[in-house]
Write a protein that holds these residues in place. Structure first.
Motif, PDB file in Angstrom:
ATOM      1  N   ARG A 226      30.919  81.364  57.493  1.00 50.36           N
ATOM      2  CA  ARG A 226      31.738  80.283  56.934  1.00 50.36           C
ATOM      3  C   ARG A 226      32.003  79.180  57.954  1.00 50.36           C
ATOM      4  O   ARG A 226      32.045  78.003  57.634  1.00 50.36           O
ATOM      5  CB  ARG A 226      33.075  80.867  56.445  1.00 50.36           C
ATOM      6  N   LEU A 227      32.174  79.565  59.223  1.00 46.84           N
ATOM      7  CA  LEU A 227      32.736  78.597  60.177  1.00 46.84           C
ATOM      8  C   LEU A 227      31.762  78.025  61.204  1.00 46.84           C
ATOM      9  O   LEU A 227      32.072  77.004  61.820  1.00 46.84           O
ATOM     10  CB  LEU A 227      33.931  79.242  60.915  1.00 46.84           C
ATOM     11  N   LEU A 228      30.583  78.675  61.389  1.00 46.66           N
ATOM     12  CA  LEU A 228      29.700  78.228  62.475  1.00 46.66           C
ATOM     13  C   LEU A 228      29.311  76.754  62.332  1.00 46.66           C
ATOM     14  O   LEU A 228      29.497  75.952  63.242  1.00 46.66           O
ATOM     15  CB  LEU A 228      28.445  79.106  62.534  1.00 46.66           C
ATOM     16  N   ARG A 229      28.833  76.395  61.147  1.00 43.29           N
ATOM     17  CA  ARG A 229      28.393  75.022  60.952  1.00 43.29           C
ATOM     18  C   ARG A 229      29.600  74.074  61.060  1.00 43.29           C
ATOM     19  O   ARG A 229      29.540  73.046  61.705  1.00 43.29           O
ATOM     20  CB  ARG A 229      27.717  74.868  59.585  1.00 43.29           C
ATOM     21  N   ARG A 230      30.709  74.488  60.427  1.00 42.15           N
ATOM     22  CA  ARG A 230      31.911  73.655  60.426  1.00 42.15           C
ATOM     23  C   ARG A 230      32.277  73.259  61.859  1.00 42.15           C
ATOM     24  O   ARG A 230      32.473  72.095  62.176  1.00 42.15           O
ATOM     25  CB  ARG A 230      33.080  74.418  59.793  1.00 42.15           C
ATOM     26  N   TYR A 231      32.322  74.254  62.743  1.00 40.93           N
ATOM     27  CA  TYR A 231      32.834  73.952  64.076  1.00 40.93           C
ATOM     28  C   TYR A 231      31.799  73.296  64.973  1.00 40.93           C
ATOM     29  O   TYR A 231      32.144  72.416  65.764  1.00 40.93           O
ATOM     30  CB  TYR A 231      33.444  75.200  64.716  1.00 40.93           C
ATOM     31  N   ILE A 232      30.515  73.700  64.852  1.00 43.43           N
ATOM     32  CA  ILE A 232      29.513  73.057  65.715  1.00 43.43           C
ATOM     33  C   ILE A 232      29.436  71.566  65.400  1.00 43.43           C
ATOM     34  O   ILE A 232      29.494  70.712  66.287  1.00 43.43           O
ATOM     35  CB  ILE A 232      28.136  73.744  65.559  1.00 43.43           C
ATOM     36  N   VAL A 233      29.344  71.248  64.114  1.00 43.16           N
ATOM     37  CA  VAL A 233      29.212  69.838  63.733  1.00 43.16           C
ATOM     38  C   VAL A 233      30.504  69.076  64.028  1.00 43.16           C
ATOM     39  O   VAL A 233      30.484  68.012  64.653  1.00 43.16           O
ATOM     40  CB  VAL A 233      28.834  69.719  62.227  1.00 43.16           C
ATOM     41  N   THR A 234      31.636  69.627  63.585  1.00 45.56           N
ATOM     42  CA  THR A 234      32.868  68.842  63.704  1.00 45.56           C
ATOM     43  C   THR A 234      33.344  68.759  65.154  1.00 45.56           C
ATOM     44  O   THR A 234      33.918  67.750  65.545  1.00 45.56           O
ATOM     45  CB  THR A 234      34.005  69.394  62.814  1.00 45.56           C
ATOM     46  N   ASN A 235      33.090  69.785  65.979  1.00 46.74           N
ATOM     47  CA  ASN A 235      33.536  69.689  67.372  1.00 46.74           C
ATOM     48  C   ASN A 235      32.800  68.577  68.107  1.00 46.74           C
ATOM     49  O   ASN A 235      33.411  67.800  68.848  1.00 46.74           O
ATOM     50  CB  ASN A 235      33.311  71.007  68.116  1.00 46.74           C
ATOM     51  N   ALA A 236      31.472  68.510  67.906  1.00 41.44           N
ATOM     52  CA  ALA A 236      30.692  67.472  68.585  1.00 41.44           C
ATOM     53  C   ALA A 236      31.159  66.087  68.117  1.00 41.44           C
ATOM     54  O   ALA A 236      31.356  65.168  68.924  1.00 41.44           O
ATOM     55  CB  ALA A 236      29.210  67.663  68.288  1.00 41.44           C
ATOM     56  N   HIS A 237      31.358  65.960  66.823  1.00 38.50           N
ATOM     57  CA  HIS A 237      31.817  64.685  66.274  1.00 38.50           C
ATOM     58  C   HIS A 237      33.208  64.330  66.813  1.00 38.50           C
ATOM     59  O   HIS A 237      33.477  63.187  67.196  1.00 38.50           O
ATOM     60  CB  HIS A 237      31.826  64.781  64.737  1.00 38.50           C
ATOM     61  N   ALA A 238      34.081  65.356  66.875  1.00 36.27           N
ATOM     62  CA  ALA A 238      35.455  65.106  67.350  1.00 36.27           C
ATOM     63  C   ALA A 238      35.445  64.634  68.802  1.00 36.27           C
ATOM     64  O   ALA A 238      36.200  63.722  69.171  1.00 36.27           O
ATOM     65  CB  ALA A 238      36.308  66.365  67.190  1.00 36.27           C
ATOM     66  N   VAL A 239      34.580  65.217  69.637  1.00 38.41           N
ATOM     67  CA  VAL A 239      34.538  64.797  71.041  1.00 38.41           C
ATOM     68  C   VAL A 239      34.155  63.312  71.121  1.00 38.41           C
ATOM     69  O   VAL A 239      34.759  62.531  71.865  1.00 38.41           O
ATOM     70  CB  VAL A 239      33.547  65.671  71.851  1.00 38.41           C
ATOM     71  N   TRP A 240      33.184  62.915  70.310  1.00 42.95           N
ATOM     72  CA  TRP A 240      32.790  61.507  70.273  1.00 42.95           C
ATOM     73  C   TRP A 240      33.976  60.620  69.842  1.00 42.95           C
ATOM     74  O   TRP A 240      34.258  59.579  70.443  1.00 42.95           O
ATOM     75  CB  TRP A 240      31.594  61.335  69.318  1.00 42.95           C
ATOM     76  N   LEU A 241      34.675  61.070  68.838  1.00 44.17           N
ATOM     77  CA  LEU A 241      35.829  60.288  68.350  1.00 44.17           C
ATOM     78  C   LEU A 241      36.950  60.253  69.380  1.00 44.17           C
ATOM     79  O   LEU A 241      37.606  59.225  69.569  1.00 44.17           O
ATOM     80  CB  LEU A 241      36.330  60.862  67.022  1.00 44.17           C
ATOM     81  N   PHE A 242      37.168  61.372  70.088  1.00 49.38           N
ATOM     82  CA  PHE A 242      38.180  61.378  71.155  1.00 49.38           C
ATOM     83  C   PHE A 242      37.840  60.285  72.172  1.00 49.38           C
ATOM     84  O   PHE A 242      38.696  59.518  72.608  1.00 49.38           O
ATOM     85  CB  PHE A 242      38.205  62.719  71.899  1.00 49.38           C
ATOM     86  N   LEU A 243      36.545  60.255  72.556  1.00 49.43           N
ATOM     87  CA  LEU A 243      36.140  59.332  73.627  1.00 49.43           C
ATOM     88  C   LEU A 243      36.197  57.873  73.194  1.00 49.43           C
ATOM     89  O   LEU A 243      36.461  56.989  73.993  1.00 49.43           O
ATOM     90  CB  LEU A 243      34.716  59.670  74.103  1.00 49.43           C
ATOM     91  N   THR A 244      35.950  57.631  71.924  1.00 51.15           N
ATOM     92  CA  THR A 244      35.848  56.228  71.479  1.00 51.15           C
ATOM     93  C   THR A 244      37.090  55.723  70.748  1.00 51.15           C
ATOM     94  O   THR A 244      37.241  54.521  70.566  1.00 51.15           O
ATOM     95  CB  THR A 244      34.633  56.055  70.544  1.00 51.15           C
ATOM     96  N   ARG A 245      37.955  56.632  70.305  1.00 53.15           N
ATOM     97  CA  ARG A 245      39.081  56.183  69.473  1.00 53.15           C
ATOM     98  C   ARG A 245      40.411  56.782  69.920  1.00 53.15           C
ATOM     99  O   ARG A 245      41.214  57.208  69.090  1.00 53.15           O
ATOM    100  CB  ARG A 245      38.830  56.547  68.004  1.00 53.15           C
ATOM    101  N   SER A 246      40.613  56.855  71.226  1.00 53.37           N
ATOM    102  CA  SER A 246      41.890  57.375  71.715  1.00 53.37           C
ATOM    103  C   SER A 246      42.542  56.360  72.635  1.00 53.37           C
ATOM    104  O   SER A 246      41.847  55.590  73.313  1.00 53.37           O
ATOM    105  CB  SER A 246      41.694  58.682  72.481  1.00 53.37           C
ATOM    106  N   GLY A 247      43.863  56.384  72.670  1.00 55.67           N
ATOM    107  CA  GLY A 247      44.617  55.569  73.618  1.00 55.67           C
ATOM    108  C   GLY A 247      44.365  54.092  73.462  1.00 55.67           C
ATOM    109  O   GLY A 247      44.084  53.607  72.372  1.00 55.67           O
ATOM    110  N   ARG A 248      44.414  53.374  74.588  1.00 52.13           N
ATOM    111  CA  ARG A 248      44.396  51.919  74.531  1.00 52.13           C
ATOM    112  C   ARG A 248      43.037  51.358  74.154  1.00 52.13           C
ATOM    113  O   ARG A 248      42.933  50.287  73.579  1.00 52.13           O
ATOM    114  CB  ARG A 248      44.839  51.344  75.876  1.00 52.13           C
TER     115      ARG A 248
END
Ligand code: UDP
Length: 255
Positions: A226-248
């Motif tokens: 149930r979770l392997l695809r969910r977390y592999i895909v969303t974790n990589a995407h989330a890291v990108w979003l953290f780097l580009t859409r956080s803070g100032r």
């Protein structure tokens, strides 16, 4: 009202486990026009908000969003000047809220999961926190047409807090769509798989994995299909979003 910080495109409130429990207790004595919608944010939610406009709209309409994932806290430390105080995992916060609520006899309702799981979760929690007033439970498998009836049941129960464990994005959509029908309830608190944990179906990750932000890995090992695809895909995407859409430096998802 708490301050917030922009992480991965979403405003996340700077609350601790204790301060959130204090807010709940303070809100119970307020005369609110409608319940406060208290949502949580982790890497999966940040990824979903960037790809699902309806979910983004709903999560933005929450009155408060706390960091449910350690990755969100790490991102706030690395990428913003005003880090979040700590992770507030809903599975921990449930116990904080119950302990804080016992002296006031707060009324809890459980909404979500299968009939068998929510029943077992409800009675296990009732045994653990006998001073909470346990006012009802209901499974989470109902159609939109049945929502008016579900809401009537919630209001008539007299609940102060409804724990809403319908999974993302359904639980946020349910809360936003029905807030106007839920007068008298203090908090609608989304809680994902909380009832599965309370029922003893899913064990929690060891503390060291939680501290390193690896609870997702532990959960994936328990339910890989149930979770392997969910977390592999969303974790990589989330890291990108953290780097580009956080803070100032962020490009904000929210207006
Ligand atoms: N669920 C539900 N109704 C639905 C879909 C899901 O009540 O229509 C429940 C499901 O039984 C499970 C929870 O929602 O108890 C979602 O758990 P999940 O582990 O996906 O949530 P997470 O903790 O990852 O947000």
């Amino acid at each position: 009202m708490s301050e917030s910080v922009l992480i991965g495109g979403l405003n996340v409130d700077k609350v601790s486990r204790d301060s959130l429990a204090d807010e709940l207790i303070a809100d119970v004595d307020r005369d609110l026009e409608r319940p406060r919608l208290v949502f949580s944010v982790n890497g999966q939610g940040i990824s979903m908000a960037a790809t699902d406009p309806e979910f983004l709209d709903n999560i933005r309409k929450g009155d408060l969003r706390h960091a449910d994932g350690m990755s969100v806290v790490f991102a706030s430390r690395l990428l913003t000047r005003t880090p979040l105080p700590e992770r507030v995992a809903t599975t921990d916060f449930f116990h904080d809220a119950a302990r804080a609520g016992e002296p006031k006899g707060l009324k809890f309702f459980f909404l979500g999961a299968s009939e068998d799981v929510v029943r077992r979760a409800y009675y296990a929690a009732k045994d653990q926190y006998p001073e909470i007033e346990w006012v009802g439970f209901r499974d989470g498998y109902f159609s939109e047409d049945e929502e008016a009836d579900v809401c009537r049941e919630l209001v008539e129960s007299g609940a102060d807090v409804v724990w809403v464990g319908l999974g993302r994005p359904k639980q946020e959509a349910f809360c936003v769509r029905n807030a106007h029908r839920l007068q008298g309830i203090t908090w609608m608190k989304t809680c994902g798989g909380l009832f599965d944990f309370l029922a003893g179906n899913n064990p929690r990750a060891p503390q060291w994995m939680q501290s390193l932000g690896l609870e997702w890995l532990f959960r994936t090992m328990q339910e890989p299909r149930r979770l392997l695809r969910r977390y592999i895909v969303t974790n990589a995407h989330a890291v990108w979003l953290f780097l580009t859409r956080s803070g100032r430096v962020a490009r904000r998802l929210e207006p």
